[in-house]
Design a protein around this motif. Structure first.
Motif, mmCIF file in Angstrom:
data_model
loop_
_atom_site.group_PDB
_atom_site.id
_atom_site.type_symbol
_atom_site.label_atom_id
_atom_site.label_comp_id
_atom_site.label_asym_id
_atom_site.label_seq_id
_atom_site.Cartn_x
_atom_site.Cartn_y
_atom_site.Cartn_z
ATOM 1 N N ILE A 13 0.808 -1.132 -0.082
ATOM 2 C CA ILE A 13 -0.080 0.013 -0.055
ATOM 3 C C ILE A 13 0.939 1.409 0.031
ATOM 4 C CG2 ILE A 13 -1.706 1.414 1.207
ATOM 5 C CD1 ILE A 13 -2.945 -1.298 2.534
ATOM 6 N N THR A 14 0.534 2.097 -0.956
ATOM 7 C CA THR A 14 1.124 3.739 -0.639
ATOM 8 C C THR A 14 0.074 4.385 -0.097
ATOM 9 O OG1 THR A 14 0.314 4.242 -2.881
ATOM 10 C CG2 THR A 14 2.332 3.169 -3.051
ATOM 11 N N ALA A 15 0.719 5.222 0.668
ATOM 12 C CA ALA A 15 -0.180 6.029 1.409
ATOM 13 C C ALA A 15 0.466 7.767 1.793
ATOM 14 C CB ALA A 15 -0.582 5.641 2.813
ATOM 15 N N ILE A 93 -2.263 -1.502 -3.593
ATOM 16 C CA ILE A 93 -3.269 -0.246 -3.347
ATOM 17 C C ILE A 93 -2.544 1.019 -3.634
ATOM 18 C CG2 ILE A 93 -4.998 0.572 -1.855
ATOM 19 C CD1 ILE A 93 -5.477 -2.204 -0.777
ATOM 20 N N GLY A 94 -2.690 1.908 -4.338
ATOM 21 C CA GLY A 94 -2.335 3.290 -4.591
ATOM 22 C C GLY A 94 -3.314 4.180 -3.780
ATOM 23 N N ALA A 95 -3.051 4.356 -2.469
ATOM 24 C CA ALA A 95 -3.534 5.498 -1.831
ATOM 25 C C ALA A 95 -3.228 6.807 -1.646
ATOM 26 C CB ALA A 95 -4.098 4.730 -0.414
ATOM 27 N N ALA A 96 -1.630 6.778 -2.233
ATOM 28 C CA ALA A 96 -1.026 8.035 -1.757
ATOM 29 C C ALA A 96 -1.397 9.207 -2.584
ATOM 30 C CB ALA A 96 0.516 7.828 -2.154
ATOM 31 N N ALA A 97 -1.297 10.446 -2.228
ATOM 32 C CA ALA A 97 -1.612 11.362 -2.987
ATOM 33 C C ALA A 97 -0.129 11.990 -3.436
ATOM 34 C CB ALA A 97 -2.147 12.453 -2.126
ATOM 35 N N VAL A 98 0.251 11.557 -4.647
ATOM 36 C CA VAL A 98 1.631 11.822 -5.131
ATOM 37 C C VAL A 98 1.693 13.197 -5.806
ATOM 38 C CG1 VAL A 98 3.611 10.915 -6.483
ATOM 39 C CG2 VAL A 98 1.880 9.280 -5.552
ATOM 40 N N SER A 99 2.623 13.918 -5.561
ATOM 41 C CA SER A 99 2.793 15.133 -6.164
ATOM 42 C C SER A 99 2.997 14.948 -7.673
ATOM 43 C CB SER A 99 4.382 15.908 -5.799
ATOM 44 O OG SER A 99 3.987 16.237 -4.186
ATOM 45 N N ASP A 100 2.232 15.593 -8.512
ATOM 46 C CA ASP A 100 2.408 15.201 -9.743
ATOM 47 C C ASP A 100 3.738 15.740 -10.452
ATOM 48 O OD1 ASP A 100 0.006 13.999 -10.029
ATOM 49 O OD2 ASP A 100 -1.071 15.914 -10.174
ATOM 50 N N TYR A 101 4.051 16.846 -9.814
ATOM 51 C CA TYR A 101 5.430 17.569 -10.142
ATOM 52 C C TYR A 101 6.418 17.559 -9.323
ATOM 53 C CZ TYR A 101 3.066 18.671 -14.622
ATOM 54 O OH TYR A 101 2.009 18.432 -15.731
ATOM 55 N N PRO A 126 7.263 10.575 -11.790
ATOM 56 C CA PRO A 126 6.710 9.112 -12.056
ATOM 57 C C PRO A 126 5.148 8.900 -11.577
ATOM 58 C CG PRO A 126 8.340 8.780 -10.502
ATOM 59 C CD PRO A 126 8.355 10.113 -10.832
ATOM 60 N N ASP A 127 4.518 8.059 -12.391
ATOM 61 C CA ASP A 127 3.108 7.717 -11.894
ATOM 62 C C ASP A 127 3.414 6.308 -11.135
ATOM 63 O OD1 ASP A 127 0.546 6.369 -11.749
ATOM 64 O OD2 ASP A 127 -0.145 8.165 -12.510
ATOM 65 N N ILE A 128 3.207 6.177 -9.956
ATOM 66 C CA ILE A 128 3.774 5.169 -9.136
ATOM 67 C C ILE A 128 2.905 3.885 -9.246
ATOM 68 C CG2 ILE A 128 3.868 4.171 -6.861
ATOM 69 C CD1 ILE A 128 4.845 7.160 -5.872
ATOM 70 N N ILE A 129 1.604 4.145 -9.237
ATOM 71 C CA ILE A 129 0.597 2.919 -9.428
ATOM 72 C C ILE A 129 0.870 2.491 -10.781
ATOM 73 C CG2 ILE A 129 -1.354 4.164 -10.016
ATOM 74 C CD1 ILE A 129 -1.061 1.261 -7.471
ATOM 75 N N HIS A 130 0.778 3.371 -11.948
ATOM 76 C CA HIS A 130 0.964 3.051 -13.103
ATOM 77 C C HIS A 130 2.230 2.059 -13.449
ATOM 78 C CE1 HIS A 130 0.373 4.047 -17.567
ATOM 79 N NE2 HIS A 130 0.215 2.719 -17.533
ATOM 80 N N LEU A 143 -5.373 -1.795 -7.349
ATOM 81 C CA LEU A 143 -6.276 -0.888 -6.933
ATOM 82 C C LEU A 143 -5.770 0.369 -6.871
ATOM 83 C CD1 LEU A 143 -9.188 -0.524 -5.974
ATOM 84 C CD2 LEU A 143 -8.163 -0.483 -3.733
ATOM 85 N N GLY A 144 -6.431 1.598 -7.487
ATOM 86 C CA GLY A 144 -6.129 2.947 -7.247
ATOM 87 C C GLY A 144 -7.287 3.823 -6.654
ATOM 88 N N PHE A 145 -6.938 5.073 -6.523
ATOM 89 C CA PHE A 145 -7.928 6.206 -6.098
ATOM 90 C C PHE A 145 -8.176 7.186 -7.105
ATOM 91 C CE2 PHE A 145 -9.252 5.359 -1.504
ATOM 92 C CZ PHE A 145 -8.452 4.082 -1.340
ATOM 93 N N ALA A 146 -9.349 7.768 -7.074
ATOM 94 C CA ALA A 146 -9.423 8.807 -7.940
ATOM 95 C C ALA A 146 -10.380 9.794 -7.209
ATOM 96 C CB ALA A 146 -10.078 8.484 -9.545
ATOM 97 N N ARG A 162 -6.484 3.603 -17.972
ATOM 98 C CA ARG A 162 -5.185 4.185 -18.324
ATOM 99 C C ARG A 162 -3.845 3.593 -17.591
ATOM 100 N NH1 ARG A 162 -6.836 9.373 -17.940
ATOM 101 N NH2 ARG A 162 -5.457 9.798 -15.896
ATOM 102 N N LYS A 163 -4.536 3.587 -16.257
ATOM 103 C CA LYS A 163 -3.349 2.901 -15.370
ATOM 104 C C LYS A 163 -3.115 1.614 -15.169
ATOM 105 C CE LYS A 163 -3.399 7.339 -12.767
ATOM 106 N NZ LYS A 163 -2.564 8.150 -11.801
ATOM 107 N N GLY A 164 -3.718 0.833 -15.944
ATOM 108 C CA GLY A 164 -3.788 -0.802 -15.943
ATOM 109 C C GLY A 164 -4.186 -1.319 -14.385
HETATM 110 O O1 C5P Z 1 -3.673 10.627 -11.811
HETATM 111 P P1 C5P Z 1 -4.330 10.958 -10.511
HETATM 112 O O2 C5P Z 1 -3.516 11.452 -9.540
HETATM 113 O O3 C5P Z 1 -5.870 11.359 -10.325
HETATM 114 O O4 C5P Z 1 -4.462 9.227 -9.916
HETATM 115 C C1 C5P Z 1 -4.780 9.029 -8.742
HETATM 116 C C2 C5P Z 1 -4.411 7.449 -8.369
HETATM 117 O O5 C5P Z 1 -2.974 7.387 -8.943
HETATM 118 C C3 C5P Z 1 -4.120 7.237 -6.888
HETATM 119 O O6 C5P Z 1 -4.289 5.694 -6.644
HETATM 120 C C4 C5P Z 1 -2.456 7.511 -6.567
HETATM 121 O O7 C5P Z 1 -1.970 6.704 -5.560
HETATM 122 C C5 C5P Z 1 -1.874 7.125 -8.091
HETATM 123 N N1 C5P Z 1 -0.812 8.152 -8.409
HETATM 124 C C6 C5P Z 1 0.217 7.500 -8.416
HETATM 125 N N2 C5P Z 1 1.703 8.370 -8.744
HETATM 126 C C7 C5P Z 1 1.446 9.520 -9.394
HETATM 127 C C8 C5P Z 1 0.011 9.932 -9.271
HETATM 128 C C9 C5P Z 1 -0.939 9.225 -8.852
HETATM 129 O O8 C5P Z 1 0.514 6.377 -7.985
HETATM 130 N N3 C5P Z 1 2.321 10.342 -9.743
#
Ligand code: C5P
Length: 219
Positions: A13-15, A93-101, A126-130, A143-146, A162-164
């Protein structure tokens, strides 16, 4: 046993948020509390799973013996740490709110105040869950979150594909009591067949139970 139905399962799980440094004292972050990810970790461990929880900076704590809590700061560190545990995972499970930049460069010294305008050059994280789902092995469940503000189900379904992912949990910001910081959440669970299951506003601990029940049904 029926009391520990997830015994033998490994759950990754990422958080929490990620903090992306600007200079030695500043960062770009967000208000994610980590509560939902920790609640999922706790519920999975209660079911007997061995949980690896990779979390960004948060005040959440856990002492459950079934949870290995690995603390990181940046998205890159979260990805690197998650990758080390991906192979063993049955459920991711990707529950983290990852900084996009993140800042393109990190200043060695504290940035001084001078001009009236200051621009930060940011590069995509990088998109972690993807990244994890791209390396999927047969039988793994992702499993991801949106968090969506409009066309929620449509956008969540697009994100799932998109994220598979195998499923995605939709938080609507329209719902009072849902989302960041609070102790409650209101979700819908959407699977890859587009089946949508809505749930009532509940404590995050109960939401975690609903989510794991939905995963269970699809394993
Ligand atoms: O694209 P968006 O941020 O809306 O997607 C949310 C999902 O993608 C969540 O499951 C979040 O943990 C994951 N995510 C990620 N790495 C990122 C951005 C989002 O794993 N850089």
């Amino acid at each position: 046993s029926s009391r520990l139905p997830w015994r033998g399962k490994n759950v990754l799980i990422t958080a929490g948020p990620t903090f992306e440094p600007i200079d030695p004292v500043r960062f770009i972050g967000n208000h994610s509390s980590g509560k939902m990810g920790f609640a999922l970790a706790h519920e999975a461990a209660q079911r007997g799973a061995a949980v690896t929880l990779v979390t960004g900076p948060t005040s959440q704590e856990t002492s459950h013996p079934g949870i290995q809590c690995l603390r990181v700061n940046t998205a890159q560190q979260m990805l690197d740490t998650a990758l080390e545990h991906l192979e063993a995972a049955d459920i991711v499970i990707g529950a983290a709110a990852v900084s996009d930049y993140r800042p393109a460069t990190v200043a060695d010294e504290k940035i001084k105040k001078s001009e009236d305008h200051l621009s930060l050059d940011l590069v995509k994280n990088p998109d972690i869950i993807h990244s994890l789902s791209k390396r999927r092995k047969p039988g793994q469940f992702f499993l991801g979150f949106a968090l969506e503000t409009e066309k929620e189900a449509e956008h969540a379904r697009a994100k799932l594909s998109r994220k598979g992912l195998d499923a995605i949990v939709l938080n609507s910001l329209r719902d009072k009591g849902a989302g960041f910081g609070g102790d409650t959440n209101k979700i819908s669970f959407i699977d890859k067949n587009s089946e949508l299951t809505p749930f009532a506003l509940k404590e995050k601990s109960e939401v975690a139970r609903d989510i794991l029940d939905e995963i269970d049904r699809r394993l």
